[in-house]
Write a protein that holds these residues in place. Structure first.
Motif, short mmCIF file in Angstrom:
data_model
loop_
_atom_site.label_atom_id
_atom_site.label_comp_id
_atom_site.label_asym_id
_atom_site.label_seq_id
_atom_site.Cartn_x
_atom_site.Cartn_y
_atom_site.Cartn_z
N ASP A 132 -19.33 5.05 34.58
CA ASP A 132 -18.98 6.29 35.30
C ASP A 132 -18.11 6.00 36.52
N PHE A 133 -18.42 4.91 37.23
CA PHE A 133 -17.65 4.59 38.43
C PHE A 133 -16.23 4.16 38.07
N LEU A 134 -16.06 3.40 37.00
CA LEU A 134 -14.72 3.01 36.56
C LEU A 134 -13.92 4.25 36.14
N ASP A 135 -14.57 5.20 35.48
CA ASP A 135 -13.90 6.46 35.15
C ASP A 135 -13.47 7.18 36.43
N LEU A 136 -14.35 7.16 37.42
CA LEU A 136 -14.04 7.82 38.70
C LEU A 136 -12.82 7.19 39.36
N VAL A 137 -12.77 5.87 39.39
CA VAL A 137 -11.62 5.17 39.98
C VAL A 137 -10.35 5.51 39.20
N LEU A 267 -6.91 17.68 37.23
CA LEU A 267 -6.49 18.06 35.88
C LEU A 267 -6.51 16.86 34.95
N TYR A 268 -6.02 15.73 35.44
CA TYR A 268 -6.04 14.51 34.63
C TYR A 268 -7.47 14.12 34.28
N GLY A 269 -8.36 14.17 35.28
CA GLY A 269 -9.75 13.83 35.03
C GLY A 269 -10.40 14.78 34.06
N PHE A 270 -10.11 16.09 34.19
CA PHE A 270 -10.70 17.08 33.29
C PHE A 270 -10.22 16.85 31.86
N HIS A 271 -8.90 16.65 31.68
CA HIS A 271 -8.36 16.43 30.35
C HIS A 271 -8.88 15.13 29.73
N SER A 272 -9.25 14.18 30.59
CA SER A 272 -9.77 12.89 30.08
C SER A 272 -11.26 12.94 29.78
N GLY A 273 -11.88 14.07 30.07
CA GLY A 273 -13.30 14.22 29.77
C GLY A 273 -14.24 13.68 30.83
N TYR A 274 -13.75 13.51 32.06
CA TYR A 274 -14.57 12.97 33.13
C TYR A 274 -15.33 14.08 33.86
N LEU A 275 -16.31 13.67 34.64
CA LEU A 275 -17.04 14.59 35.53
C LEU A 275 -16.23 14.72 36.81
N THR A 276 -15.68 15.91 37.08
CA THR A 276 -14.71 16.04 38.17
C THR A 276 -15.16 16.92 39.32
N SER A 277 -16.36 17.48 39.29
CA SER A 277 -16.79 18.27 40.44
C SER A 277 -17.11 17.34 41.61
N HIS A 278 -17.00 17.85 42.82
CA HIS A 278 -17.27 17.03 44.00
C HIS A 278 -18.74 16.60 44.06
N ARG A 279 -19.61 17.42 43.53
CA ARG A 279 -21.02 17.04 43.49
C ARG A 279 -21.23 15.84 42.57
N ASP A 280 -20.51 15.81 41.45
CA ASP A 280 -20.59 14.68 40.55
C ASP A 280 -20.01 13.42 41.18
N VAL A 281 -18.88 13.57 41.89
CA VAL A 281 -18.24 12.42 42.53
C VAL A 281 -19.20 11.78 43.54
N ALA A 282 -19.83 12.61 44.38
CA ALA A 282 -20.77 12.08 45.38
C ALA A 282 -21.95 11.38 44.70
#
Length: 495
Positions: A132-137, A267-282
């Motif tokens: 998940d962290f690598l996806d975030l980066v 948009l890139y994160g959403f299209h890639s299927g990542y968790l993109t809300s700020h709550r998820d990032v934190a």
């Protein structure tokens, strides 16, 4: 032994930070001007956060009033000196390249030293946190950052073969990625360290084969480059080598929160299927610290803060991507909420700085001064005159602070990456929106962004309405079936 470890004086006491190479020389603990060791000095050198214990008995040990006055004067001088030193550190000259080099180096250090347990194993839950962290980066850092397009991309593509397979493979990949810097940059590597973000393109040269007018390898120069690439910059260490990791990790977290506030990255994160809300990032940052940060006291302080809804993150941070909360880049609810994550981390970081300053004063049996607290906050008044709205630096201007953070942690001109842009363009083409060029201009890209946002508002709202369940720690909004399938892919790639 003295010759082997380059010991020039006796006695020389060497310390080793958690995760450091046991075959290196280590850090000389009594190498300062006065050669006096204290818990504070050792903690600084080895990046150890000391437990707080005030020495209350000191106050009753004075034999007369003159001793007491001398001690009060000594305390005041200590406070003044501590404030001046911290202020000097906060405003130490640095560049955006320094910050990205330090961030990349801390990520590399964490991967090499903090991923596996003492038996060299990686549990499935920790593997999921790291994934998940690598996806975030991947979706929150600048498109063309070489750490993202190189090391992070390769780790995500070969997660099972490298990360799950064992510690040696992961360490070898990190080292190889860092070593490629010298091969690619050649002479320029002396000026541009691994992880730099603002690197001018090197002119193409023909006949690069040695003997045909090409470069002749210089072993001594390559050794210098490799040594510099493995060290955090002076703006992070301040001549205390073990401080680099924590400093660089904070840089990485700030870069992530700034990138998470940008619409194209969301948009890139959403299209890639990542968790993109700020709550998820934190939450992803929290889980990374909980699993891969070697400092026990630092880790538990961060976890306790987060789990207690520290700085009101459970109410401040939206649980849905900010691209559906407003499309204007300068006004609107979505624009304001997009800043919230960066400002939350800014508050968390400054609270840590203030707590450490207070605990250090208490260990010296004195109260922390207002000057010390003001010196501990970032940015200083000199760096950002409009950021702080009160004399004690307790209240800040949201717009001024966010603007400063963005200018401090984000490159002025973000270069595009073909892989990043293809994800956005592929989704536009799939919806019948014509993409004029594979290298879009800023105006054309903003136009496609505005069109895309209007299309996805309804889609994301519908998806969020069906997955409004609360999430705690690793219980994300994915369904149980999807998470089990993902776990099988991590541990059994053939499934």
């Amino acid at each position: 032994m003295c010759h082997t470890y380059e010991i020039s004086g006796y006695p020389s006491i060497l310390g080793y930070a958690v995760g450091s190479d046991p075959y290196s020389r280590g850090i000389e603990l009594n190498g300062g001007e006065d050669r006096y060791m204290s818990p504070d000095s050792i903690g600084d050198l080895l990046s150890i956060e000391l437990a707080n214990e005030a020495l209350d008995a000191w106050e009753s040990s004075y034999s007369n009033s003159e001793d007491r006055r001398n001690r009060q004067k000594e305390k005041k001088e200590e406070g003044t000196k501590a404030a001046e030193l911290k202020k000097e550190w906060q405003s130490f000259p640095s560049t955006v390249n320094d910050r990205y080099h330090n961030a990349g180096l801390s990520l590399a250090f964490a991967l090499k030293s903090g991923v596996y347990d003492r038996f060299g194993k990686l549990r499935d839950d920790r593997a999921l946190v790291l994934s998940d962290f690598l996806d975030l980066v991947d979706w929150t850092t600048p498109q063309a950052w070489t750490v993202r397009t190189g090391l992070v991309k390769e780790l995500r593509l070969r997660f099972h073969d490298v990360v799950v397979a064992g510690k040696s493979r992961l360490a070898d990949m990190v080292e190889h990625n860092q070593d490629m810097h010298e091969e690619i940059k050649g002479d320029g590597a002396l000026d541009h360290l691994w992880g730099h973000i603002d690197v001018p393109r090197r002119q193409k040269r023909r006949n690069m084969v040695t003997g045909l007018g090409g470069d002749v390898p210089d072993g001594k120069k390559n050794d210098v480059v490799k040594l510099r690439n493995r060290k955090w910059t002076e703006s992070c260490t301040h001549s205390k080598p073990a401080m680099g990791f924590t400093c660089g990790l904070w840089d990485l977290f700030h870069i992530i929160t700034i990138g998470a506030s940008m619409q194209d990255h969301q948009l890139y994160g959403f299209h890639s299927g990542y968790l993109t809300s700020h709550r998820d990032v934190a939450l992803i940052i929290r889980n990374f610290v909980a699993n891969f940060f070697a400092c026990d006291v630092c880790r538990w302080n961060f976890i306790d803060m987060y789990d207690a809804c520290g700085h009101d993150h459970c109410n401040r941070l939206p649980g849905e991507s900010s691209i559906i909360l407003g499309t204007s880049s300068s006004a609107g609810r979505g624009s304001e909420l997009s800043k919230e994550l960066s400002l939350w981390l800014f508050e968390v970081h400054n609270a840590v700085n203030a707590r450490l300053m207070t605990e250090r004063a208490e260990r010296r049996n004195r109260d922390v001064t207002i000057d010390e607290v003001k010196a501990s906050v970032f940015p200083t008044e000199e760096m950002c005159p409009n950021c702080w709205t009160d004399i004690e630096a307790n209240k800040y201007d949201r717009h001024a602070v966010y603007t400063f953070l963005k200018e401090w942690y984000w490159p002025k001109k973000e270069s595009t990456d073909p892989g990043f842009m293809s994800v956005l363009n592929r989704n536009l083409v799939a919806r019948g929106i014509k993409v004029a060029s594979s290298k879009p201009t800023a105006s054309s890209f903003l136009l496609t962004l505005s069109i895309t946002v209007s299309i996805f508002v309804l889609i994301i709202k519908f998806a969020n309405s069906r997955s409004g369940r609360s999430r705690q720690q690793l219980q994300y909004s994915q369904s149980r079936t999807a998470r089990k399938a993902r776990k099988r892919r991590l541990t059994h790639p053939s499934v």
